[in-house]
Design a protein around this motif. Structure first.
Motif, PDB file in Angstrom:
ATOM      1  N   GLN A 174       0.819  -1.209   0.000  1.00  0.00           N
ATOM      2  CA  GLN A 174       0.000   0.000   0.000  1.00  0.00           C
ATOM      3  C   GLN A 174       0.855   1.261   0.000  1.00  0.00           C
ATOM      4  O   GLN A 174       0.488   2.275  -0.582  1.00  0.00           O
ATOM      5  CB  GLN A 174      -0.935   0.006   1.222  1.00  0.00           C
ATOM      6  CG  GLN A 174      -1.968   1.126   1.187  1.00  0.00           C
ATOM      7  CD  GLN A 174      -2.271   1.702   2.562  1.00  0.00           C
ATOM      8  OE1 GLN A 174      -1.391   1.811   3.406  1.00  0.00           O
ATOM      9  NE2 GLN A 174      -3.524   2.057   2.783  1.00  0.00           N
TER      10      GLN A 174
ATOM     11  N   SER B 133      -4.399  -7.151   6.297  1.00  0.00           N
ATOM     12  CA  SER B 133      -3.476  -6.026   6.187  1.00  0.00           C
ATOM     13  C   SER B 133      -2.538  -6.060   7.380  1.00  0.00           C
ATOM     14  O   SER B 133      -2.912  -6.486   8.478  1.00  0.00           O
ATOM     15  CB  SER B 133      -4.217  -4.689   6.140  1.00  0.00           C
ATOM     16  OG  SER B 133      -3.297  -3.624   5.932  1.00  0.00           O
TER      17      SER B 133
ATOM     18  N   ASN C 264      -8.216  -0.938   1.020  1.00  0.00           N
ATOM     19  CA  ASN C 264      -7.424   0.289   1.010  1.00  0.00           C
ATOM     20  C   ASN C 264      -8.288   1.504   1.309  1.00  0.00           C
ATOM     21  O   ASN C 264      -7.880   2.402   2.063  1.00  0.00           O
ATOM     22  CB  ASN C 264      -6.741   0.444  -0.347  1.00  0.00           C
ATOM     23  CG  ASN C 264      -5.881   1.681  -0.410  1.00  0.00           C
ATOM     24  OD1 ASN C 264      -4.945   1.854   0.369  1.00  0.00           O
ATOM     25  ND2 ASN C 264      -6.186   2.575  -1.335  1.00  0.00           N
TER      26      ASN C 264
ATOM     27  N   THR D 285      -7.776   4.114   4.430  1.00  0.00           N
ATOM     28  CA  THR D 285      -7.426   5.511   4.172  1.00  0.00           C
ATOM     29  C   THR D 285      -8.582   6.474   4.407  1.00  0.00           C
ATOM     30  O   THR D 285      -8.368   7.604   4.853  1.00  0.00           O
ATOM     31  CB  THR D 285      -6.912   5.674   2.734  1.00  0.00           C
ATOM     32  OG1 THR D 285      -7.902   5.203   1.811  1.00  0.00           O
ATOM     33  CG2 THR D 285      -5.636   4.883   2.530  1.00  0.00           C
TER      34      THR D 285
END
Length: 392
Positions: free
Chosen positions: A36, A236, A177, A181
C-alpha cells in the motif's frame, strides 16, 4: 522521434546481488497482494475473476455504514430494530431477535468481530433506499462501481451464498485500502479480537482473523468461508513505515488460511524494501536539443523518488529514459519533457516524470546553422553506399 536512453540509477543502499525476489507460490486459488505504501502489486493470481466472496463482502456493508456515520445519517448510539428477515439468518450471527433494538456501534463490532449475518441485515435495512436488504444490495453494487470496483455485484449484505453475489480479489483489496485511508478513526475496530455482545453468544465472541495475535503487525480486516468459496481472508499488516494489503480465497481449511496468510506477510516484508532511487533536481540523463543555445538539456525528477525493490537488488538499477526528441528550443526549466522508466527485477515498471533542469533558449544564427549542418552530415554518413559498377 521517440528516443530511448539507457540510464543507471544509483541506490542509496548497496547490497550483494541483482536478483529478482523469489515469486510467492500461493496455495490460494485466487490472490492479490499489494504494497500500500508504494502502490506496487507484488502478486496477482486470478485477481480479476468474479468469485463468491463469502463474509469478506461484509466490508462493503461496513464501508457504506461508515459513510453514513461520517455524513450524519447514522450515529453510533442510535438503536436500530431487528426485522424477522434479519433474525432469520443462520451461520455466524449475534443471535438477534425481533425484540432487540441494537446500537449501531454494537452492530458494527458484531459485523467485524463476530461476522454477524444478522447485524449486516439490520444495517442494510436501515440504509436501504427502499428499506429492504435487496434494495441495499443494489445500492452496494452501484456504490462499488462508483469506487472503481468493476468486478463486484451484490445480492445481499453479508455474503450469504446467493446467485450473482460476486467480487474479485483486486476489488476486495481496493475496498480494504479505502477503508484504511478513508476511515482511520474506525479502522482500529478491525484489530479488536473479542466482543461478547450481551453475553448471549459465548460460542461466537472471538475474531476469526488468525493473524491478530501473532505480533507481525496485522490489524485487519475480514475472514470469509462458505463451501462454495472455500476459506478466504482480506488482510493487512503494517511494519515500520510500510503497509501491505492482501486477499486470498479458495483455501481448503482454516489452518491452511492461517498458514498462507502468515507466509504472505513474512514474504512481503522480508523480500522487499523501499529504497531511494533518484534525488530531486539531480540529473539522471540528458536530452538532445534542436535549434537551441545548448545541444542538450539535463533531465531531473521534481521530487525525491523511492521505490519498492527486492532486497537482493544491487547498488544500481538499469532504467530507460523516454522522450520525443530532439526537443525544439526554447525549453523552460521545470518543463516536463521525458519519463524515467524503472523495472525492478520481478516487479512492474514505474514511470517517473522528468523535467528540464535548466532553461535552454533558442540559439543564435550561427548556432542554428551549426545544428542544421550536423543533421545534414549525420544523414549523409548514414546514407547507404551504392555498389560499384562492374566492368564487362
Amino acid at each position: 522521434m521517440k528516443r530511448l536512453i539507457s540510464a543507471c540509477v544509483a541506490l542509496a543502499m548497496p547490497l550483494l546481488l541483482a536478483l529478482p525476489a523469489a515469486a510467492f507460490e500461493t496455495r490460494a486459488t485466487s490472490a492479490f497482494i499489494i504494497d500500500q505504501t508504494t502502490g506496487t502489486v507484488l502478486l496477482a493470481k486470478n485477481a480479476d475473476e468474479m468469485l463468491p466472496p463469502a463474509s469478506m463482502s461484509k466490508l462493503m456493508t461496513l464501508y457504506i455504514a461508515f459513510e453514513a456515520l461520517r455524513d450524519g445519517r447514522l450515529s453510533l448510539t442510535e438503536k436500530l430494530p431487528v426485522s424477522s428477515h434479519a433474525m432469520s439468518y443462520g451461520g455466524s450471527t449475534m443471535f438477534l431477535d425481533t425484540t432487540d433494538r441494537v446500537s449501531v456501534e454494537d452492530l458494527i463490532r458484531g459485523i467485524i468481530v463476530l461476522s454477524g449475518n444478522d447485524a449486516c441485515a439490520v444495517i442494510a435495512e436501515a440504509l436501504s433506499p427502499d428499506g429492504t436488504e435487496a434494495g441495499f444490495a443494489r445500492f452496494m453494487t452501484q456504490r462499488a462501481q462508483q469506487m472503481g470496483m468493476t468486478n463486484s455485484t451484490f445480492s445481499n449484505s453479508n455474503g450469504w451464498p446467493q446467485a450473482g453475489h460476486r467480487m474479485s480479489m483486486r476489488d476486495l483489496a481496493l475496498l480494504a485500502n479505502r477503508l484504511i485511508t478513508d476511515f482511520p478513526s474506525f479502522y482500529p475496530l478491525f484489530s479488536e479480537r473479542e466482543f461478547a455482545f450481551d453475553g448471549r453468544a459465548p460460542q461466537n465472541t472471538r475474531n476469526r482473523n488468525p493473524l491478530l495475535a501473532l505480533g507481525i503487525g496485522a490489524d485487519g480486516l475480514k475472514t470469509g468461508h462458505t463451501s462454495e468459496a472455500g476459506y478466504g481472508l482480506v488482510g493487512s499488516a503494517k511494519q515500520r513505515e510500510r503497509r501491505i494489503i492482501f486477499v486470498i480465497s479458495g483455501l481448503q481449511s482454516a489452518q491452511a488460511r492461517a498458514e498462507e496468510a502468515e507466509s504472505i506477510v513474512n514474504w512481503a516484508f522480508r523480500q522487499f524494501a523501499v529504497k531511494p532511487v533518484a534525488k530531486a533536481g539531480t540529473a539522471v540523463a540528458s536530452a538532445d536539443v534542436w535549434m537551441g543555445r545548448d545541444q542538450s538539456v539535463p533531465l531531473v525528477p521534481t521530487k525525491d523518488v523511492s521505490m519498492l525493490m527486492p532486497v537482493a537488488t544491487h547498488g544500481t538499477v538499469n532504467a530507460e529514459v523516454i522522450y520525443n526528441g530532439p526537443i525544439t528550443a526554447p525549453i523552460a526549466k521545470d518543463q516536463q519533457i521525458a519519463e524515467l522508466v524503472i523495472t525492478p527485477p520481478g516487479l512492474p515498471e514505474t514511470r517517473i516524470p522528468l523535467v528540464a533542469g535548466n532553461d535552454v533558449p533558442t540559439g543564435g544564427f550561427m548556432s542554428r546553422i551549426g545544428t542544421v549542418a550536423q543533421i545534414l552530415i549525420s544523414q549523409i554518413n548514414e546514407a547507404p553506399v551504392a555498389p560499384a559498377e562492374q566492368g564487362s
